[in-house]
Write a protein that holds these residues in place. Structure first.
Motif, PDB file in Angstrom:
ATOM      1  N   THR A 112       0.826  -1.202   0.000  1.00 14.12           N
ATOM      2  CA  THR A 112       0.000   0.000   0.000  1.00 14.12           C
ATOM      3  C   THR A 112       0.864   1.256   0.000  1.00 14.12           C
ATOM      4  O   THR A 112       1.851   1.338   0.726  1.00 14.12           O
ATOM      5  N   MET A 146       1.463   3.181  -8.755  1.00 13.15           N
ATOM      6  CA  MET A 146       0.268   3.189  -7.906  1.00 13.15           C
ATOM      7  C   MET A 146      -0.211   4.611  -7.619  1.00 13.15           C
ATOM      8  O   MET A 146      -1.414   4.875  -7.563  1.00 13.15           O
ATOM      9  N   VAL A 147       0.734   5.535  -7.442  1.00  7.94           N
ATOM     10  CA  VAL A 147       0.362   6.942  -7.232  1.00  7.94           C
ATOM     11  C   VAL A 147      -0.406   7.456  -8.444  1.00  7.94           C
ATOM     12  O   VAL A 147      -1.448   8.125  -8.310  1.00  7.94           O
ATOM     13  N   VAL A 150      -3.886   6.139  -8.390  1.00 11.89           N
ATOM     14  CA  VAL A 150      -4.714   6.859  -7.407  1.00 11.89           C
ATOM     15  C   VAL A 150      -5.209   8.169  -8.003  1.00 11.89           C
ATOM     16  O   VAL A 150      -6.408   8.487  -7.951  1.00 11.89           O
ATOM     17  N   GLU A 154      -9.080   9.190  -8.981  1.00  9.36           N
ATOM     18  CA  GLU A 154      -9.715  10.341  -8.331  1.00  9.36           C
ATOM     19  C   GLU A 154      -9.862  11.539  -9.274  1.00  9.36           C
ATOM     20  O   GLU A 154     -10.308  12.604  -8.859  1.00  9.36           O
ATOM     21  N   TYR A 210      -3.198  10.037   2.867  1.00  3.09           N
ATOM     22  CA  TYR A 210      -4.014   9.087   2.099  1.00  3.09           C
ATOM     23  C   TYR A 210      -3.280   7.758   1.993  1.00  3.09           C
ATOM     24  O   TYR A 210      -2.052   7.717   1.921  1.00  3.09           O
ATOM     25  N   ARG A 211      -4.046   6.666   2.008  1.00  7.28           N
ATOM     26  CA  ARG A 211      -3.486   5.332   1.757  1.00  7.28           C
ATOM     27  C   ARG A 211      -4.218   4.709   0.577  1.00  7.28           C
ATOM     28  O   ARG A 211      -5.439   4.745   0.501  1.00  7.28           O
ATOM     29  N   SER A 212      -3.458   4.122  -0.323  1.00  4.35           N
ATOM     30  CA  SER A 212      -4.027   3.542  -1.538  1.00  4.35           C
ATOM     31  C   SER A 212      -4.627   2.158  -1.281  1.00  4.35           C
ATOM     32  O   SER A 212      -4.454   1.582  -0.201  1.00  4.35           O
ATOM     33  N   ARG A 213      -5.276   1.615  -2.276  1.00  2.00           N
ATOM     34  CA  ARG A 213      -5.713   0.227  -2.231  1.00  2.00           C
ATOM     35  C   ARG A 213      -4.466  -0.662  -2.324  1.00  2.00           C
ATOM     36  O   ARG A 213      -3.424  -0.238  -2.816  1.00  2.00           O
ATOM     37  N   TRP A 273      -7.078  -1.613 -12.298  1.00  8.06           N
ATOM     38  CA  TRP A 273      -6.836  -0.394 -11.524  1.00  8.06           C
ATOM     39  C   TRP A 273      -5.504   0.255 -11.921  1.00  8.06           C
ATOM     40  O   TRP A 273      -5.411   1.485 -12.021  1.00  8.06           O
TER      41      TRP A 273
END
Length: 276
Positions: A112, A146-147, A150, A154, A210-213, A273
Motif C-alpha cells: 500500500t 500506484m500513485v 490513485v 480520483e 491518504y493510503r491507496s488500495r 486499476w
C-alpha cells in the motif's frame, strides 16, 4: 498405429529435452531499494536449488536489475520462471498471456502506498494537492505507478510543471529520501510504500494524508511455454516450502515468510486499476 507411435515419441523426446535443459530463473528486485547483485544472488541460491530439484532441472539464475531489460526478456519469453518485485511489470505479462502467476509472497500481497505530509501542512484531501508538489520514488517503480493510478481514479491531473489545477510530480531514486523532500519544503506531499519510512515519519509527528488500495508485489510468474506439469511442480514447491527444513532454511535466507496461491479476482481487478 505408426502415426500414433511417432506422436508418442515426439512427446517423449520433448519432455526429455525439457528435463535436460536449464531452467532459466530471472530475479528482479525493486529499483527503490539498495542491494548488491551478489547479495541478491546469494539470497536466492538455496531457493533456486529447491526449485530445480522439484522439476529435475539445473537452474540458471539471471539477475535483471533494470525493468526495461526485464520487459524485453519477458516479451520474448526468455525466462522460464521469474521473481518480479514490480507488480506492474509482472501483471502486464499476465495480461498479455505470456506468463501466469504461480505464487505470491506472503506479507507482500497488500502493498500500500501512503501519501505523507508534514504536521503543519494545510492538506486534508487529495483535492488539496492541486497546485502543490508531490515527490515519488523512481517513475517506473510500482510505488509511482500506484500513485498515478490513485490520481487517475480520483480524476486529479498530474504533471511535471506547476499548475494550479494539477499536482506537480517530482521524483527521487529511493523511498527513504522522500522525507528529506518534505522536511526541506521541496515538496508538500511524498509517496512511499516502505512501512519503516511511514512509521519513522508518523513517530516524529508527520501525517499520512491518504493510503491507496493494496497491490500484490514480489510475484513468481511462469512462462506459458513451460509445460503445465512443470508449472504445477514449481507452484507446489513454492507453496510447500514451510513444510520441510530445507524449505524453511531457504525462506530464512531469502528473507520471506513463505509464498501463497494467487487470487485470480484480485489479480484481474488490480490489472484494471493499474491501467495495464
Amino acid at each position: 498405429m505408426l502415426r500414433a507411435l511417432s506422436f508418442g515419441l515426439c512427446i517423449l523426446f520433448a519432455a526429455q529435452a525439457c528435463a535436460q535443459s536449464e531452467l532459466v530463473f530471472a530475479v528482479t528486485e525493486g529499483v527503490t531499494y539498495q542491494a548488491t547483485p551478489k547479495e541478491i544472488r546469494d539470497r536466492f541460491a538455496p531457493l533456486a536449488d529447491i526449485l530445480g530439484k522439484a522439476v529435475g532441472r539445473k537452474v540458471k539464475t539471471v539477475l535483471v536489475p533494470a525493468y526495461n531489460d526485464l520487459r524485453a526478456g519477458l516479451a520474448k519469453q526468455e525466462y522460464d520462471l521469474a521473481f518480479v518485485h514490480p507488480a506492474h511489470v509482472a501483471m502486464a505479462e499476465v495480461k498479455a498471456g505470456r506468463y501466469r502467476a504461480i505464487a505470491w509472497t506472503s506479507g507482500y500481497t497488500d502493498y500500500t502506498v501512503s501519501l505523507l505530509t508534514t504536521k503543519a501542512a494545510p492538506l486534508r484531501s487529495l483535492e488539496d494537492l492541486k497546485g502543490r508538489t508531490m515527490v515519488t520514488p523512481d517513475p517506473d517503480s510500482i510505488t509511482a505507478v500506484m500513485v498515478r493510478a490513485v490520481l487517475r481514479t480520483e480524476k486529479i491531473p498530474a504533471g511535471d510543471r506547476k499548475d494550479a489545477a494539477a499536482v506537480r510530480i517530482v521524483t527521487t531514486r529511493y523511498q527513504d529520501a522522500v522525507p528529506f523532500y518534505l522536511d526541506n519544503e521541496f515538496a508538500q506531499a511524498g509517496a512511499t510504500a516502505a512501512n519503516a519510512v511511514v512509521k519513522a515519519w508518523t513517530d516524529k509527528g508527520g501525517k499520512v494524508l491518504y493510503r491507496s488500495r493494496p497491490v500484490p508485489i514480489k510475484q513468481f510468474i511462469a512462462s506459458t511455454k513451460l509445460p503445465p506439469d512443470q508449472q504445477q511442480k514449481l507452484r507446489d514447491a513454492l507453496l510447500g516450502l514451510r513444510d520441510s527444513k530445507p524449505g524453511r532454511d531457504a525462506l530464512e535466507i531469502v528473507g520471506y515468510k513463505g509464498f501463497v496461491a494467487p487470487d485470480a479476482d484480485f489479480e484481474s481487478s488490480t490489472i484494471a486499476w493499474l491501467g495495464l
